[in-house]
Motif scaffolding. Sequence first.
Motif, PDB file in Angstrom:
ATOM      1  N   LYS A 132     -40.683-103.120   6.411  1.00  0.00           N
ATOM      2  CA  LYS A 132     -40.791-102.929   4.971  1.00  0.00           C
ATOM      3  C   LYS A 132     -42.211-103.250   4.510  1.00  0.00           C
ATOM      4  N   GLU A 133     -42.821-104.252   5.168  1.00  0.00           N
ATOM      5  CA  GLU A 133     -44.192-104.631   4.834  1.00  0.00           C
ATOM      6  C   GLU A 133     -44.806-105.370   6.013  1.00  0.00           C
ATOM      7  N   ILE A 134     -46.058-105.092   6.280  1.00  0.00           N
ATOM      8  CA  ILE A 134     -46.843-105.872   7.232  1.00  0.00           C
ATOM      9  C   ILE A 134     -48.025-106.431   6.457  1.00  0.00           C
ATOM     10  N   GLN A 135     -47.993-107.741   6.246  1.00  0.00           N
ATOM     11  CA  GLN A 135     -48.986-108.368   5.384  1.00  0.00           C
ATOM     12  C   GLN A 135     -49.956-109.223   6.192  1.00  0.00           C
ATOM     13  N   LYS A 136     -51.238-108.884   6.059  1.00  0.00           N
ATOM     14  CA  LYS A 136     -52.285-109.678   6.687  1.00  0.00           C
ATOM     15  C   LYS A 136     -52.959-110.519   5.606  1.00  0.00           C
ATOM     16  N   VAL A 137     -53.353-111.731   5.987  1.00  0.00           N
ATOM     17  CA  VAL A 137     -53.920-112.671   5.032  1.00  0.00           C
ATOM     18  C   VAL A 137     -55.347-113.014   5.445  1.00  0.00           C
ATOM     19  N   GLU A 138     -55.967-113.911   4.695  1.00  0.00           N
ATOM     20  CA  GLU A 138     -57.377-114.210   4.947  1.00  0.00           C
ATOM     21  C   GLU A 138     -57.621-114.872   6.290  1.00  0.00           C
ATOM     22  N   VAL A 195     -49.908-112.888  10.770  1.00  0.00           N
ATOM     23  CA  VAL A 195     -49.395-111.649  10.194  1.00  0.00           C
ATOM     24  C   VAL A 195     -47.960-111.933   9.750  1.00  0.00           C
ATOM     25  N   PHE A 196     -47.598-111.461   8.568  1.00  0.00           N
ATOM     26  CA  PHE A 196     -46.243-111.629   8.044  1.00  0.00           C
ATOM     27  C   PHE A 196     -45.582-110.259   7.999  1.00  0.00           C
ATOM     28  N   VAL A 197     -44.498-110.109   8.753  1.00  0.00           N
ATOM     29  CA  VAL A 197     -43.784-108.832   8.864  1.00  0.00           C
ATOM     30  C   VAL A 197     -42.432-108.954   8.169  1.00  0.00           C
ATOM     31  N   THR A 198     -42.164-108.069   7.234  1.00  0.00           N
ATOM     32  CA  THR A 198     -40.889-108.087   6.511  1.00  0.00           C
ATOM     33  C   THR A 198     -40.047-106.901   6.946  1.00  0.00           C
ATOM     34  N   VAL A 199     -38.779-107.179   7.307  1.00  0.00           N
ATOM     35  CA  VAL A 199     -37.852-106.128   7.732  1.00  0.00           C
ATOM     36  C   VAL A 199     -36.557-106.246   6.932  1.00  0.00           C
ATOM     37  N   ASN A 200     -35.830-105.140   6.890  1.00  0.00           N
ATOM     38  CA  ASN A 200     -34.490-105.129   6.315  1.00  0.00           C
ATOM     39  C   ASN A 200     -33.501-105.174   7.472  1.00  0.00           C
ATOM     40  N   THR A 201     -32.812-106.296   7.641  1.00  0.00           N
ATOM     41  CA  THR A 201     -31.942-106.460   8.799  1.00  0.00           C
ATOM     42  C   THR A 201     -30.742-105.518   8.766  1.00  0.00           C
ATOM     43  N   ASN A 202     -30.377-105.025   7.585  1.00  0.00           N
ATOM     44  CA  ASN A 202     -29.271-104.061   7.502  1.00  0.00           C
ATOM     45  C   ASN A 202     -29.627-102.721   8.129  1.00  0.00           C
TER      46      ASN A 202
END
Length: 616
Positions: free
Chosen positions: A60-66, A71-78
């Motif tokens: 759903k989102e792959i977020q990179k920070v400073e 790396v923060f990866v967001t998924v929909n488990t459904n």
Amino acid sequence: MKKIYTIFALSAASVAFAQIQKVEPAFWWKGMKNPELQILIYGKNIAGNEIELSDGIKAKEIQKVENPNYVFVTVNTNEIKGSQFKINLKKGKKSIGSYTYELKQRNPNSANRESFSSKDLVYLIMPDRFANGDEKNDSTPGLIEKANRSLPNGRHGGDLKGIIDNLDYIQNLGATAVWLTPVNEDNEKVYSYHGYAQTDLYKIDDRYGSNEDYRELSRKLNDRKMMLVMDYVTNHWGISHWMIKDLPTKDWIHWFSDGENGFKRSNYKTTTQFDTNASEADKKVALDGWFDTTMPDINQKNPLVLKYLTQNAIWWIEYAELGGFRVDTYPYNDKEAMAKWAKAITDEYPKFNIVGETWLNTAGHISAWQKDSKTGEAANYNSNLPSVMDFMLYGDLPKALNEKEGWDTGMNRLYNSMSSDFLYPDINNVMVFFENHDTERWNEIFNSDPKSYKMAMSIISTIRGIPQIYYGTEVGMRGDKNKGGDADIRRDFPGGWKSDKQNALNPATQTPEQKEFYQFTQKLLNWRKGKEVIHTGKTKNFVPQNNVFVYFRYNEKETVMVVVNSNEKDENLDLKRFSEAIKTSTKGNEVTSGKEISLENNLTVPAKTSMIIELK
């Protein structure tokens, strides 16, 4: 503080080679009400690579920070059909690392898990000081501070196995819920035994045992129709936490431009949270200031931080089959963020109880933190926090039993405290106590006087709310915080170590003094277990006279009369005054003595005595 920022700055210059070093949470569950999962992936310069999920799964989102190490990866488990998938790390077409992520099946009854309530007695334990069941883990290679029982503020070796080994003692006492001060890893150099400077939120400290041991304790409690309450800390972490050493973002924690290397201590004035006239400067120092030099203040306003804390809390509930949370230093947190945190947890577990440490002095301030509070509503706020701690009662109770009667002294303090019940939206879901791991020991204040102890125990066991007692108080343990500091109010339980000369954990080897405290507590708490009239009944107070306080707990089925005489002399009560509560009853049974009591005319109450009378 300077050291933290230096490490953060250097992380941006990490070497190009990347591998997955940490994944948090390490696994999750299918079937959650909220299917969205944020996965933290950590490794050297990991953000310089591509993240690809197996089996055609789209993030759903792959977020990179400073900080390029996160790396923060967001998924929909459904949307994920299988029970596992791979997180692949790629450099161009070349695969340079992967992690197999597991989605477990939830326990079918997990969402409806029962939690602690007014039917329970909560027994508070500081694990390092209760019992040492496994001497092999007293000191471990990967953790800095080693066991040294001769140091008051050192590690003493108590552990989870020590608690498991003594569950019969705890259950026989009459406790139905066990609250442990934090047992997650606290890898600070010194003074780590209390656990409030956690360095890994997903790992039990090896000196206490393992994650599996923690879950075993919870399950063994559940098998006994008891439950485990986790002490959760959202406000601060330990300065040696691996994420503090390598911050994902600078605003993961709070900094002060006018502080020493960014550090400033909290002023501890959390009344600023609801003070409509508070200065922003005072409020900021209260909420964003550090609790101590080794406890960086966490910024819950950062969405990544809030999600991390929320998922970690849910992970422990699901994994360890917990029966509740006690949340440390609740008013020091960002209150809007914490309202979201509490709601996310109770949305997932509708029956789950969370009690916040609301160390404030008035019912108005304390009640504002309880869910659906009218006082909170007046400040345009709803905490979504189910339960709060009655620190007003805690502060008034020793004075009530120590003072001579006056307009607002003596037993009138207790009456005034209870007359504020209307401020709470759920008065039965308020925790009541007369001591804990941060306060002076009751038996120190009253010089081990069993009469004063029995009066206090009678009160918190029969008034509205959830009673909590602190380990050792039931055998008369003392501790002087003023002279000996926190270590003295956290003494080792006698008999918890093989080398102890005397064992109070075995009723057969208790001293006569210990027996008097223990037997009274045991009788009272086991009587309370089955008393719905005490758990959820109504209350009728009678204004104290001659320093004697009388109140009734009642429902449609039964009535219990409680009399507390804090005078140095016997008092004779004219029972006609209480006729609206006694009604047609002419006799009653005094719970702790077993004696039958006449309720027809007068009642003589001995000096420094409480009576709990079941009306017939």
